[in-house]
Every structure is written in C-alpha cells, then in structure tokens.
Design an enzyme around this catalytic site. Structure first.
Site, PDB file in Angstrom:
ATOM      1  N   VAL A  12       0.793  -1.290   0.032  1.00  0.00           N
ATOM      2  CA  VAL A  12      -0.016   0.013   0.001  1.00  0.00           C
ATOM      3  C   VAL A  12       0.921   1.318  -0.045  1.00  0.00           C
ATOM      4  O   VAL A  12       0.429   2.315   0.266  1.00  0.00           O
ATOM      5  CB  VAL A  12      -1.127   0.027   1.289  1.00  0.00           C
ATOM      6  CG1 VAL A  12      -1.885  -0.924   1.141  1.00  0.00           C
ATOM      7  CG2 VAL A  12      -0.257   0.062   2.477  1.00  0.00           C
ATOM      8  N   LEU A  14       3.424   4.070   1.473  1.00  0.00           N
ATOM      9  CA  LEU A  14       3.329   4.726   2.616  1.00  0.00           C
ATOM     10  C   LEU A  14       2.060   5.067   3.064  1.00  0.00           C
ATOM     11  O   LEU A  14       1.769   6.476   2.897  1.00  0.00           O
ATOM     12  CB  LEU A  14       4.421   5.973   2.610  1.00  0.00           C
ATOM     13  CG  LEU A  14       5.845   5.592   2.825  1.00  0.00           C
ATOM     14  CD1 LEU A  14       6.798   6.872   2.690  1.00  0.00           C
ATOM     15  CD2 LEU A  14       6.037   4.830   4.058  1.00  0.00           C
ATOM     16  N   HIS A  15       1.265   4.403   3.369  1.00  0.00           N
ATOM     17  CA  HIS A  15       0.107   4.584   3.964  1.00  0.00           C
ATOM     18  C   HIS A  15      -0.482   3.928   4.783  1.00  0.00           C
ATOM     19  O   HIS A  15       0.088   2.725   5.116  1.00  0.00           O
ATOM     20  CB  HIS A  15      -1.097   4.372   2.677  1.00  0.00           C
ATOM     21  CG  HIS A  15      -0.941   5.370   1.504  1.00  0.00           C
ATOM     22  ND1 HIS A  15      -1.058   6.511   1.528  1.00  0.00           N
ATOM     23  CD2 HIS A  15      -0.303   4.928   0.367  1.00  0.00           C
ATOM     24  CE1 HIS A  15      -0.676   7.102   0.387  1.00  0.00           C
ATOM     25  NE2 HIS A  15      -0.309   6.154  -0.309  1.00  0.00           N
ATOM     26  N   ALA A  16      -1.233   4.212   5.837  1.00  0.00           N
ATOM     27  CA  ALA A  16      -1.736   3.365   6.929  1.00  0.00           C
ATOM     28  C   ALA A  16      -0.550   2.867   7.836  1.00  0.00           C
ATOM     29  O   ALA A  16       0.200   3.656   8.155  1.00  0.00           O
ATOM     30  CB  ALA A  16      -2.699   2.223   6.718  1.00  0.00           C
ATOM     31  N   PRO A  18       2.137   1.043   7.228  1.00  0.00           N
ATOM     32  CA  PRO A  18       3.704   1.229   6.955  1.00  0.00           C
ATOM     33  C   PRO A  18       4.057   2.767   6.989  1.00  0.00           C
ATOM     34  O   PRO A  18       5.134   2.823   7.436  1.00  0.00           O
ATOM     35  CB  PRO A  18       3.704   0.785   5.083  1.00  0.00           C
ATOM     36  CG  PRO A  18       2.377  -0.161   5.181  1.00  0.00           C
ATOM     37  CD  PRO A  18       1.416   0.372   6.198  1.00  0.00           C
TER      38      PRO A  18
END
Length: 95
Positions: A12, A14-16, A18
């Site tokens: 995903v 660099l979202h949520a 990570p």
C-alpha cells in the site's frame, strides 16, 4: 548532506500501517531525516501527515536525506525499512 534512494516495498506504499511504522522509526533516529518523491519538495520524515501526503505507492522511488549526528546510519536503517513489505510482516518493527 547524505542521501539514499529506496524503492518502497509495502503493497500500500506509505499509507496506514507502513507509514506509521516508518514515521515512528524516522522520529527515533538521531539525525533529522527528510523524504521526497521524485522532484518534489522534501518533507519531515517524522511527520505522519507530511509523509502520507507525498502519495508514495508500492514500487515508487523515494529519496531520503539526513543531517546531524548519525546521518548515514539513520538513512541506512530507514532505507532497509522501506525496502521491506511492512504489510506482509504484520507490523514491520525494525530489526
């Protein structure tokens, strides 16, 4: 100021989760670290909002730069982190 490039491995980007793992690790470094995507402006790597707004997706190349004590070691640690699939690791805490 030293720089390193990394290819983001998390599915995903660099979202949520990570992004949260990366930002936490960046904030724990002795050097001040910045991250940028492409020719964009570098942002504070320890800022979750700034890091997410870069729009980094899986497979994107990012450039990290650092200044201060331990800059090279800080960059090496964060590049290693970004180049792992933090989603697949279920939390991705640095080793």
């Amino acid at each position: 100021m030293p720089e390193r490039t990394a290819i983001v491995a998390s599915t995903v980007g660099l979202h949520a989760r990570p992004a949260a793992v990366f930002v936490k690790a960046a904030g724990e470094q002795p050097a001040k670290v910045r991250i940028r995507k492409g020719d964009g402006e570098p942002v504070d790597a320890a800022s979750i909002l700034s890091s997410i707004t870069l729009g980094v997706e899986h497979g994107d190349e990012v450039v990290l730069s650092a200044e201060g004590d331990g800059a090279d070691a800080s960059l090496d640690a964060l590049v290693a982190l970004l180049e792992r699939d933090l989603d697949a690791e279920g939390g991705g805490q640095p080793t």
